[in-house]
Design a protein around this motif. Structure first.
Motif, PDB file in Angstrom:
ATOM      1  N   SER A   1       0.824  -1.209   0.000  1.00  0.00           N
ATOM      2  CA  SER A   1       0.000   0.000   0.000  1.00  0.00           C
ATOM      3  C   SER A   1       0.859   1.260   0.000  1.00  0.00           C
ATOM      4  N   ALA A   2       1.934   1.234   0.784  1.00  0.00           N
ATOM      5  CA  ALA A   2       2.844   2.385   0.825  1.00  0.00           C
ATOM      6  C   ALA A   2       3.515   2.583  -0.527  1.00  0.00           C
ATOM      7  N   LEU A   3       3.915   1.475  -1.145  1.00  0.00           N
ATOM      8  CA  LEU A   3       4.560   1.531  -2.458  1.00  0.00           C
ATOM      9  C   LEU A   3       3.593   2.059  -3.515  1.00  0.00           C
ATOM     10  N   GLU A   4       2.365   1.575  -3.471  1.00  0.00           N
ATOM     11  CA  GLU A   4       1.351   2.007  -4.437  1.00  0.00           C
ATOM     12  C   GLU A   4       1.103   3.503  -4.335  1.00  0.00           C
ATOM     13  N   GLN A   5       0.998   4.013  -3.121  1.00  0.00           N
ATOM     14  CA  GLN A   5       0.762   5.441  -2.937  1.00  0.00           C
ATOM     15  C   GLN A   5       1.943   6.255  -3.424  1.00  0.00           C
ATOM     16  N   GLU A   6       3.145   5.758  -3.176  1.00  0.00           N
ATOM     17  CA  GLU A   6       4.358   6.432  -3.639  1.00  0.00           C
ATOM     18  C   GLU A   6       4.364   6.540  -5.166  1.00  0.00           C
ATOM     19  N   ILE A   7       3.983   5.446  -5.814  1.00  0.00           N
ATOM     20  CA  ILE A   7       3.948   5.427  -7.279  1.00  0.00           C
ATOM     21  C   ILE A   7       2.872   6.364  -7.816  1.00  0.00           C
ATOM     22  N   LEU A   8       1.689   6.339  -7.213  1.00  0.00           N
ATOM     23  CA  LEU A   8       0.598   7.201  -7.661  1.00  0.00           C
ATOM     24  C   LEU A   8       0.961   8.670  -7.509  1.00  0.00           C
ATOM     25  N   ASP A   9       1.610   9.022  -6.415  1.00  0.00           N
ATOM     26  CA  ASP A   9       2.057  10.403  -6.215  1.00  0.00           C
ATOM     27  C   ASP A   9       3.060  10.801  -7.286  1.00  0.00           C
ATOM     28  N   LEU A  10       3.884   9.839  -7.673  1.00  0.00           N
ATOM     29  CA  LEU A  10       4.933  10.099  -8.651  1.00  0.00           C
ATOM     30  C   LEU A  10       4.363  10.300 -10.048  1.00  0.00           C
ATOM     31  N   VAL A  11       3.498   9.378 -10.499  1.00  0.00           N
ATOM     32  CA  VAL A  11       3.058   9.409 -11.886  1.00  0.00           C
ATOM     33  C   VAL A  11       2.095  10.540 -12.180  1.00  0.00           C
ATOM     34  N   GLN A  12       1.449  11.070 -11.173  1.00  0.00           N
ATOM     35  CA  GLN A  12       0.545  12.186 -11.416  1.00  0.00           C
ATOM     36  C   GLN A  12       1.292  13.411 -11.937  1.00  0.00           C
ATOM     37  N   ARG A  13       2.610  13.412 -11.775  1.00  0.00           N
ATOM     38  CA  ARG A  13       3.409  14.542 -12.232  1.00  0.00           C
ATOM     39  C   ARG A  13       4.091  14.258 -13.565  1.00  0.00           C
ATOM     40  N   GLN A  14       3.772  13.112 -14.196  1.00  0.00           N
ATOM     41  CA  GLN A  14       4.505  12.717 -15.384  1.00  0.00           C
ATOM     42  C   GLN A  14       3.574  12.477 -16.566  1.00  0.00           C
ATOM     43  N   PRO A  15       3.685  13.293 -17.624  1.00  0.00           N
ATOM     44  CA  PRO A  15       2.863  13.075 -18.817  1.00  0.00           C
ATOM     45  C   PRO A  15       3.375  11.916 -19.648  1.00  0.00           C
ATOM     46  N   ALA A  16       2.493  11.322 -20.435  1.00  0.00           N
ATOM     47  CA  ALA A  16       2.891  10.265 -21.364  1.00  0.00           C
ATOM     48  C   ALA A  16       3.198  10.878 -22.725  1.00  0.00           C
ATOM     49  N   SER A  17       3.663  10.053 -23.652  1.00  0.00           N
ATOM     50  CA  SER A  17       3.991  10.513 -24.995  1.00  0.00           C
ATOM     51  C   SER A  17       2.735  10.529 -25.868  1.00  0.00           C
ATOM     52  N   ALA A  18       2.698  11.457 -26.837  1.00  0.00           N
ATOM     53  CA  ALA A  18       1.572  11.546 -27.754  1.00  0.00           C
ATOM     54  C   ALA A  18       1.633  10.425 -28.790  1.00  0.00           C
ATOM     55  N   LEU A  19       0.460   9.996 -29.271  1.00  0.00           N
ATOM     56  CA  LEU A  19       0.374   8.952 -30.284  1.00  0.00           C
ATOM     57  C   LEU A  19       0.119   9.584 -31.647  1.00  0.00           C
ATOM     58  N   ARG A  20       0.683   8.961 -32.694  1.00  0.00           N
ATOM     59  CA  ARG A  20       0.470   9.478 -34.049  1.00  0.00           C
ATOM     60  C   ARG A  20      -0.717   8.818 -34.739  1.00  0.00           C
ATOM     61  N   VAL A  21      -0.905   7.512 -34.498  1.00  0.00           N
ATOM     62  CA  VAL A  21      -2.039   6.797 -35.095  1.00  0.00           C
ATOM     63  C   VAL A  21      -2.701   5.958 -34.015  1.00  0.00           C
ATOM     64  N   SER A  22      -3.916   5.490 -34.291  1.00  0.00           N
ATOM     65  CA  SER A  22      -4.651   4.695 -33.310  1.00  0.00           C
ATOM     66  C   SER A  22      -4.091   3.280 -33.231  1.00  0.00           C
ATOM     67  N   LEU A  23      -4.467   2.583 -32.166  1.00  0.00           N
ATOM     68  CA  LEU A  23      -4.066   1.192 -32.003  1.00  0.00           C
ATOM     69  C   LEU A  23      -4.547   0.352 -33.185  1.00  0.00           C
ATOM     70  N   ALA A  24      -5.809   0.548 -33.598  1.00  0.00           N
ATOM     71  CA  ALA A  24      -6.381  -0.236 -34.690  1.00  0.00           C
ATOM     72  C   ALA A  24      -5.586  -0.046 -35.977  1.00  0.00           C
ATOM     73  N   GLU A  25      -5.149   1.179 -36.236  1.00  0.00           N
ATOM     74  CA  GLU A  25      -4.380   1.459 -37.454  1.00  0.00           C
ATOM     75  C   GLU A  25      -3.029   0.759 -37.460  1.00  0.00           C
ATOM     76  N   GLU A  26      -2.415   0.597 -36.296  1.00  0.00           N
ATOM     77  CA  GLU A  26      -1.050   0.090 -36.233  1.00  0.00           C
ATOM     78  C   GLU A  26      -0.956  -1.418 -36.026  1.00  0.00           C
ATOM     79  N   LEU A  27      -2.006  -2.059 -35.538  1.00  0.00           N
ATOM     80  CA  LEU A  27      -1.900  -3.460 -35.136  1.00  0.00           C
ATOM     81  C   LEU A  27      -1.465  -4.398 -36.261  1.00  0.00           C
TER      82      LEU A  27
END
Length: 407
Positions: free
Chosen positions: A73-99
């Motif tokens: 539980s402590a680890l999970e909270q630590e991770i959640l606090d961390l990722v809320q400050r980190q954006p992901a990368s933008a996608l160029r095409v949809s999953l369906a287009e690339e599969l």
């Protein structure tokens, strides 16, 4: 009761439930052990193990140690606090287009690695003019939509693990480099290192490589030769640069100096070798093998984050989590509504609200018509739900990857 303790707290009579490291990072024949001597304690410490989980129902207790649930539980909270400050990368095409494209690339890369391993076993040099175009195809697929190829590579046949693992490491390392903002030339070299990193396993006997159980100490030492063997093969192959050679030789080094083959301390392990080590373990522990069941991608991330205090670069682990998402593509998640879904795309700015393909109701315990939901959108626009937890498919007897491939 399962508790987490520091290695310095281990006593004779305790039952080790989990060594809190990848199975290739400890020398014991089993992942669980009743500690019977001071020599065994010394062996645990010498293996670079810093924390373990003990089972107090099967051995001695440790007073005031946190339970596994409290530690989680402590680890999970630590991770959640961390990722809320980190954006992901933008996608160029949809999953369906690339599969469809990604599936072809996966098959081509799989066959290439099989050929490379066969040639290496025969003593032939690696032909880079065959390898480099495949790395380029993988890189371009990652640029379009990393989730497609990464998701497809979650599906591995146990018999083809060695080959598909190399394709996965290449793919994940390219995605990692891209997420970290590295230039294209460096990224391609890293991808080449990822695809070739296990070339030395061509010299390991099949009966050891595919053994359906824990390795003996002698077999473990044989496996540990593969980074140097791979380096020796690649260094004789014209055109293989320093980066693939470094990744091949050092992807099993650890930040605390407990790795192999050179037991390098943190300051002597290159950034790309550090990144390759994270990717290599992540893919290994999520794969089903003949001797153990792979864990979910989300659980694997949490394990690697936990181990990063000693074995990995914590900042690089955080960067990798930003790359693949806190709930990686292919993860089974339970939503607040009681529905189950498989993650199909990360959100660009909110790693806690990916796009999910819903396919099962836990309230009625039945499959429902698959529906794609963007968890970042409000109620009335298809959203209005949120993830409660990542789930083990075995718990619900479902196969989320069947629905991932519906796109």
């Amino acid at each position: 009761m399962i508790k987490k303790i520091d290695v310095r707290q281990i006593k004779v009579g305790m039952f080790i439930h989990d060594f809190s490291c990848h199975w290739m990072d400890h020398p014991f024949l089993r992942n669980q052990l009743l500690v019977s001597s001071d020599e065994e304690i010394a062996k645990i410490k010498a293996a670079g193990i810093h924390e373990v989980y003990i089972d107090t129902d099967k051995g001695l207790d440790a007073k005031d140690a946190p339970t596994a649930q409290e530690a989680s539980s402590a680890l999970e909270q630590e991770i959640l606090d961390l990722v809320q400050r980190q954006p992901a990368s933008a996608l160029r095409v949809s999953l369906a287009e690339e599969l469809t494209r990604a599936n072809k690339i996966k098959d081509q890369a799989h066959q290439l690695v099989r050929t490379v391993m066969h040639d290496a076993r025969l003593g032939k040099a690696i032909e880079l003019d065959q390898v480099e175009p495949v790395v380029q195809d993988i890189t371009e697929s990652i640029l379009r939509n990393p989730g497609a190829l990464i998701g497809l590579l979650r599906i591995k046949n146990k018999d083809d693990y060695t080959f598909l693992h190399s394709v996965s490491v290449c793919t994940l390392l390219v995605a990692f480099c891209r997420s970290a903002g590295m230039d294209p030339a460096l990224t391609r070299q890293a991808g080449l290192g990822g695809l070739l990193h296990d070339t030395g396993k061509a010299l390991v006997p099949d009966e050891v490589l595919n053994k359906p159980g824990r390795l003996t100490e002698e077999e473990f030492e044989l496996i540990k030769k593969h980074p140097k063997d791979g380096y020796d093969i690649l260094v004789k192959s014209p055109g293989v640069g320093d980066i693939p050679l470094d990744i091949t030789l050092h992807h099993h080094e650890r930040m605390d100096g407990s790795g192999y083959p050179d037991k390098l301390p943190a300051g002597q392990i290159s950034t790309l070798a550090q990144m390759a080590a994270i990717v290599d373990v992540y893919d290994a522990i999520t794969a089903d093998r003949c001797y153990h069941k792979g864990m979910s991608a989300a659980e694997a991330l949490r394990k690697i984050y936990e181990w990063s205090k000693f074995h990995f670069n914590p900042l690089q682990v955080q960067s990798f989590m930003r790359c693949v998402g806190i709930y990686p593509v292919g993860t089974l998640v339970l939503l607040e509504s009681g529905r189950l879904g498989v993650v199909i795309e990360p959100h660009e700015t909110n790693l806690l609200a990916p796009k999910v393909r819903i396919f099962f109701s836990t309230k009625s315990n039945t499959y429902i018509k698959p529906q794609d939901v963007d968890l970042s959108t409000p109620l009335g626009l298809g959203g209005g739900d949120k993830i409660l937890s990542h789930e083990a498919p075995e718990k619900w007897r479902v196969d989320p990857m069947k629905f991932f491939s519906l796109a």
